[in-house]
Each structure stands twice: as C-alpha cells, then as structure tokens.
Design an enzyme around this catalytic site. Structure first.
Site, PDB file in Angstrom:
ATOM      1  CD  GLU A   1     -66.882  35.862  23.503  1.00  0.00           C
ATOM      2  OE1 GLU A   1     -67.555  34.955  23.596  1.00  0.00           O
ATOM      3  OE2 GLU A   1     -65.821  36.096  24.451  1.00  0.00           O
TER       4      GLU A   1
ATOM      5  CB  CYS B   1     -59.446  40.859  18.505  1.00  0.00           C
ATOM      6  SG  CYS B   1     -58.850  40.674  20.037  1.00  0.00           S
TER       7      CYS B   1
ATOM      8  CB  CYS C   1     -56.081  32.965  29.971  1.00  0.00           C
ATOM      9  SG  CYS C   1     -54.454  33.614  29.534  1.00  0.00           S
TER      10      CYS C   1
ATOM     11  CB  CYS D   1     -55.624  40.337  33.904  1.00  0.00           C
ATOM     12  SG  CYS D   1     -53.951  39.587  33.059  1.00  0.00           S
TER      13      CYS D   1
ATOM     14  CB  CYS E   1     -58.776  40.145  32.181  1.00  0.00           C
ATOM     15  SG  CYS E   1     -59.111  38.596  30.339  1.00  0.00           S
TER      16      CYS E   1
ATOM     17  CB  CYS F   1     -59.500  45.711  24.811  1.00  0.00           C
ATOM     18  SG  CYS F   1     -58.431  45.533  25.639  1.00  0.00           S
TER      19      CYS F   1
HETATM   20  S1  SF4 Z   1     -55.607  39.840  29.950  1.00  0.00           S
HETATM   21 FE1  SF4 Z   1     -57.403  38.339  30.049  1.00  0.00          FE
HETATM   22  S2  SF4 Z   1     -56.862  37.250  28.192  1.00  0.00           S
HETATM   23 FE2  SF4 Z   1     -55.036  38.295  28.650  1.00  0.00          FE
HETATM   24  S3  SF4 Z   1     -53.451  37.586  29.426  1.00  0.00           S
HETATM   25 FE3  SF4 Z   1     -54.451  38.261  31.062  1.00  0.00          FE
HETATM   26  S4  SF4 Z   1     -56.153  36.918  31.999  1.00  0.00           S
HETATM   27 FE4  SF4 Z   1     -55.374  36.246  29.771  1.00  0.00          FE
END
Ligand code: SF4
Length: 344
Positions: free
Chosen positions: A96, A109, A116, A120, A123, A336
């Site tokens: 995306e 963006c 990933c 986090c 996220c 975000c």
């Molecule tokens: S915010 Fe999401 S995309 Fe960014 S490093 Fe953390 S897990 Fe990965």
C-alpha cells in the site's frame, strides 16, 4: 543476445544503465538518456523515447522491460484529498502507498517492505510479519504509478508506509539517490523523510555516510519500559543508545531530526510522560511530531489527553518544536500505522 531477459529497467541507477548500454555495444551516454526518460519524464514507453536509437530500442524491447507495479485497487477518502493505492507485485503480493494532496503539497507515503518484522504493538503492518524487502524498482514504481495517476507534481516523499526502511537500507538509499538526482526526479533531499523505529546499526551507518535526507525516529515512549511494550526492538536498542548516537550527528535548526510520538490513550499520554519526554530530548535540536493514534483492530485507543500533553511538552521544552500531525485518509485506513493489506 543478452541474458538479462525480463529485467526491469526501473530501479537501475545511472551507472547500471550506462553499463547496460556498453554491454550491448552502445555508447555509454545513452545510459543518461534512458535515466532521464525513466525518472525525469517518467516515460515508460520505449517507443516514445525519441533520442534513443532504434537499434537500442529493439535491444531493450527484446531483453529488458519497463513495467510498472500494477494498481490493484484505489480507495478515495471522503474527508480529504487522499487516495490509498493497493499495488500488486510481480509475485502477487500486495503493498500500500498513500497520496495526500494539501494545496500545493503532494506527499506520498510509500512502502519499503512487504510486511514488517519489527512488530510494533500499535501497527497493522507489524501484524503481517515480514514477507520480503521491496527492490529499488518496486519502491520507485509506486512513485511513478501515482504520478501518472494523479497528474499533480510530487513535492514530498515519506518512507512511512509498510515496512522498516532501515531493514531494507541499500534499496531505500538507492531509490533516494534516483529521486534526488537532478537528471532523475530532481527532488531536494529535504523533501524526503526516512522514518525508522530505531535500527541502531543502520542509524549509525546513515550518520557515518552523511546522508542528507530527513531522518525521523519513531520514539513513541518517554521511557524504556513503555517503549519495550510498544516497539519490541527497544530491548535490543534502548532509548539512551539511540539518543547518544543521534547526539553525534550535527543536527541544527535547518536540519533538525524529527521524533515521532504516536499518542495512545492511557499508555504514553500523561502529563508526566510529556515532562519525561521533554527531559529526554533536552539539548537535541529537533522536532517532535505528535501523531494522534489511529485505531486499528486492537485494544489501543486515541488519546483523550492530546491538548494537555502538548501544552505540558511546550511548557518544558528546550530547543525542540512541537508539531501535531494532521490525520489524512483515516476513513480509508490510510493514516499512520493503519497500512496493512487486509485484502491479502
Ligand atoms: S510502525 Fe509498523 S511498519 Fe513501522 S516499524 Fe513498526 S511494525 Fe514496522
């Protein structure tokens, strides 16, 4: 006949295009012409490249390709001029990217990885795990594709889409070099922001290499206990190690570092957290970008204490500026932390 059949030209830098010409017995200077067609004019049709000799066009058509990543779906925000693009890669993975237009500013963006590994806790992308890095071509293709689609000059690029850019360091920096080349996209280095969750060895490399793109650190916590919970790699590279490294870099008011702070209700948004954050960043010329949390499918909620947090931060601030990020494209999960290819 070359053995490079089906290699995409998009993503190749000037040196690689020059080598490609020489390898196929054409003068090196055609490499620069190709570079300009691809990245300055963003022309992806070989036949329209008027100053390229017909024989070279034939070689390119037979042995290489200039393919753009496929737009699978577009999501239009009703709240603002934001479009989220869902792209399908050659191996049928989805990524995306988001295009946000605000007056004369057109910010993209973009994604650097499929999924990933940083995970986090706030996220969506982190929930996918890592599938693979995007190559330089796939990073650039997102930009060309959106440029063709929106017909509005791109003014800013932020690596804040899917993925941790510093875990795909070489491809991201190579893409940035193409984006800032005067013969390429000709964007100023100040118009490109790379946001990292704190991959310390790569922050050190970035600083040692004297890279000039804007650097943003996704801090999101005012102490290690809290950051360990939000960003698990903090256990390996804690706040003080990141800040000590950052202090070595010559940031100033013209080249400030940015710290991003996603404000989550009851987690990191108290007045004490604001005081603690101000004290942590004392002496570092920086901007703090406060990002009101965008709810995804988990227990975290948007902070109800945004104003008090910001006022407290301003009260104790030293040489940093506090900004609050406008949320764009929330209704299409383009804000975000919300990027994740649910369709997959
Ligand atoms: S915010 Fe999401 S995309 Fe960014 S490093 Fe953390 S897990 Fe990965």
């Amino acid at each position: 006949m070359s053995s490079d059949t089906n290699i995409n030209l998009i993503g190749k830098n000037l040196q690689e295009l020059e080598e490609l010409c020489e390898k196929n017995n054409f003068p090196k200077f055609h490499g620069m012409q190709l570079f300009k067609w691809l990245y300055n004019k963003t022309n992806t049709s070989i036949k329209d490249m008027t100053n390229i000799p017909e024989k070279l066009k034939t070689v390119i058509s037979h042995n290489y390709n200039i393919n753009l990543i496929k737009v699978e779906q577009k999501f239009y925000s009703k709240e603002d001029d934001t479009i989220k693009y869902l792209f399908k890669t050659k191996d049928k993975r989805l990524i995306e990217s988001v295009s946000m237009i605000d007056d004369s500013r057109h910010t993209l963006c973009i994604s650097s990885q499929i999924g990933c590994s940083v995970d986090c806790s706030f996220c969506s992308t982190g929930k996918m795990g890592i599938i693979r890095n995007l190559d330089t071509g796939e990073i650039i293709e997102q930009i060309i594709s959106i440029k063709h689609n929106r017909k509005k000059p791109i003014t800013n690029i932020v690596f804040m889409g899917m993925g941790e850019p510093f875990l795909n360091y070489n491809n991201v920096i190579k893409a940035c070099e193409i984006l800032t080349s005067p013969a390429g996209f000709n964007l100023s280095t100040k118009r490109i922001t790379i946001s990292t969750s704190g991959i310390l060895p790569k922050i050190e490399r970035y600083i040692n290499e004297k890279q000039k793109y804007k650097l943003a650190i996704s801090l999101n916590a005012s102490n290690n206990t809290m950051r360990n919970q939000l960003i698990p790699i903090n256990k390996k590279w804690p706040i003080e190690d990141i800040l000590n490294t950052i202090k070595k870099y010559q940031f100033n008011k013209y080249k400030p570092i940015m710290f991003e702070y996603v404000l989550i209700n009851g987690i990191n948004d108290s007045s004490n957290n604001a005081k603690e954050l101000a004290s942590l960043l004392k002496g570092i010329p920086c901007k703090i970008n406060i990002i009101p949390y965008n709810t995804i499918n988990n227990d975290y909620k948007r902070s109800k204490n945004i104003e008090i947090f910001i006022n407290t931060l301003n009260k104790y601030k030293s040489n940093f500026r506090v900004l609050i990020r406008k949320n764009k494209g929330q209704d299409i999960n383009a804000a975000c932390g919300q990027l994740a290819t649910n369709n997959e």
